[in-house]
Design a protein around this motif. Structure first.
Motif, mmCIF file in Angstrom:
data_model
loop_
_atom_site.group_PDB
_atom_site.id
_atom_site.type_symbol
_atom_site.label_atom_id
_atom_site.label_comp_id
_atom_site.label_asym_id
_atom_site.label_seq_id
_atom_site.Cartn_x
_atom_site.Cartn_y
_atom_site.Cartn_z
ATOM 1 N N GLY A 172 0.788 -1.219 0.000
ATOM 2 C CA GLY A 172 0.000 0.000 0.000
ATOM 3 C C GLY A 172 0.821 1.270 0.000
ATOM 4 N N LEU A 173 2.138 1.145 -0.047
ATOM 5 C CA LEU A 173 3.024 2.305 0.003
ATOM 6 C C LEU A 173 3.643 2.636 -1.352
ATOM 7 C CD1 LEU A 173 4.809 1.517 3.406
ATOM 8 C CD2 LEU A 173 2.965 3.155 2.994
ATOM 9 N N GLY A 174 3.233 1.926 -2.405
ATOM 10 C CA GLY A 174 3.685 2.250 -3.751
ATOM 11 C C GLY A 174 4.943 1.539 -4.211
ATOM 12 N N PHE A 175 5.447 0.589 -3.433
ATOM 13 C CA PHE A 175 6.708 -0.049 -3.805
ATOM 14 C C PHE A 175 6.546 -1.007 -4.983
ATOM 15 C CE2 PHE A 175 7.543 0.667 0.886
ATOM 16 C CZ PHE A 175 8.202 1.866 0.661
ATOM 17 N N ALA A 176 5.399 -1.666 -5.102
ATOM 18 C CA ALA A 176 5.175 -2.552 -6.250
ATOM 19 C C ALA A 176 5.193 -1.742 -7.543
ATOM 20 C CB ALA A 176 3.850 -3.290 -6.098
#
Length: 291
Positions: free
Chosen positions: A228-232
């Motif tokens: 949910g923090l944008g790392f993907a």
């Protein structure tokens, strides 16, 4: 946010401040405050360029200079011009500094063990710690190329396989999947990328190439605490950039309906569903993206 939520955040900040000894004039009883100890730790951990240390710790140049000067006066640190650029400085630990670094490491490890031993649910506490650390250090998470056979890469892949086994109705056996060989995810054919937070891997993705214009994205995984923090999205963007650098013009990937987060990411990132392109028994969705 209301007053109750704000009060909880401030309670958390006070608890962490007290636990880490941020207000102590002698951090861990070694005779110097936390700031100086953190600089010493950064150097001992392998960060030697003064500018890099300052950025890593979020210090302004004046405070960094004062902390370094104090450590030099104690005989713990030596600084010198960078061998390739005299405008930059590098720092190193003296013999006394190495002993002090080792003492801090032992004390810090012991404090961590003591905290975990009094926790009723260690896994839950560590997950919460990871979640907070990653949210606070979001901008410092780095995407780096790695050897897919290295320890950090293998740890991520093992966690990925374990999650698939838990989420797929029939389990998951990597021996039955079209698992990419390591050489296919190393330059000049492909790459393997890690998302790294302060030295610890929190995600991975592989670009499996054959030397041609078509390659595959494989093994996208994010630590549950980092989701949910944008790392993907960042990993996928870096994989696409690496593919362009390698002359790859078309990317493909496969996934399973049991991974709805992955399906949503691909669909909103410009990937188009296509017909099956392999005989892997696990995927039921197939995608392609032109670069």
């Amino acid at each position: 946010m209301g007053p109750a939520e704000i009060a909880r955040v401030r309670r958390f900040a006070r608890a962490v401040t007290a636990e880490v000894g941020a207000l102590d004039s002698s951090f861990l009883g070694r005779g110097r405050p936390l700031g100086a100890a953190r600089v010493l730790n950064a150097i001992g951990a392998g960060r030697t360029e003064v500018g890099e240390i300052r950025t890593y710790l979020g210090l302004d140049s004046g405070l960094m200079s004062r902390l370094l000067r104090g450590l030099e006066e104690e005989g713990l640190v030596a600084t010198a011009p960078h061998p390739a650029d005299a405008r930059r400085r590098v720092a190193s630990l003296t013999e006394s500094g190495r002993r002090e670094f080792a003492a801090y490491e032992a004390l810090s490890d012991a404090r961590a063990v003591a905290l975990l031993e009094r926790a009723p649910r260690v896994d839950a506490l560590l997950h919460a710690m990871d979640r907070v650390a990653l949210a606070l250090g979001h901008d410092a998470v780095a995407i780096t190329e790695a050897d897919p056979t290295g320890a950090a890469s293998r740890a991520c892949l093992a966690a990925y396989y374990a999650e698939l086994a838990a989420r797929f109705a029939g389990g998951f056996d990597v021996a039955l999947s079209c698992d990419p060989g390591a050489s296919a995810m190393m330059r000049p054919r492909g790459v393997f990328l890690l998302a790294v937070a302060d030295g610890l891997p929190v995600g991975c993705v592989g670009l499996k190439g054959s030397g041609g214009a078509v390659a595959e994205i494989k093994r996208l995984w994010i630590d549950p605490a980092a989701r949910g923090l944008g790392f993907a999205k960042r990993l996928m963007q870096e994989a696409e950039a690496a593919a362009r650098d390698l002359g790859i013009r078309t990317l493909r990937l496969d996934t399973n309906s049991a991974l709805p987060e992955a399906l949503a990411l691909y669909r909103r990132s410009g990937w188009v569903e296509i017909d099956r392109f392999n005989d892997d028994p696990y995927p039921d969705h197939f995608f392609e993206k032109a670069l």
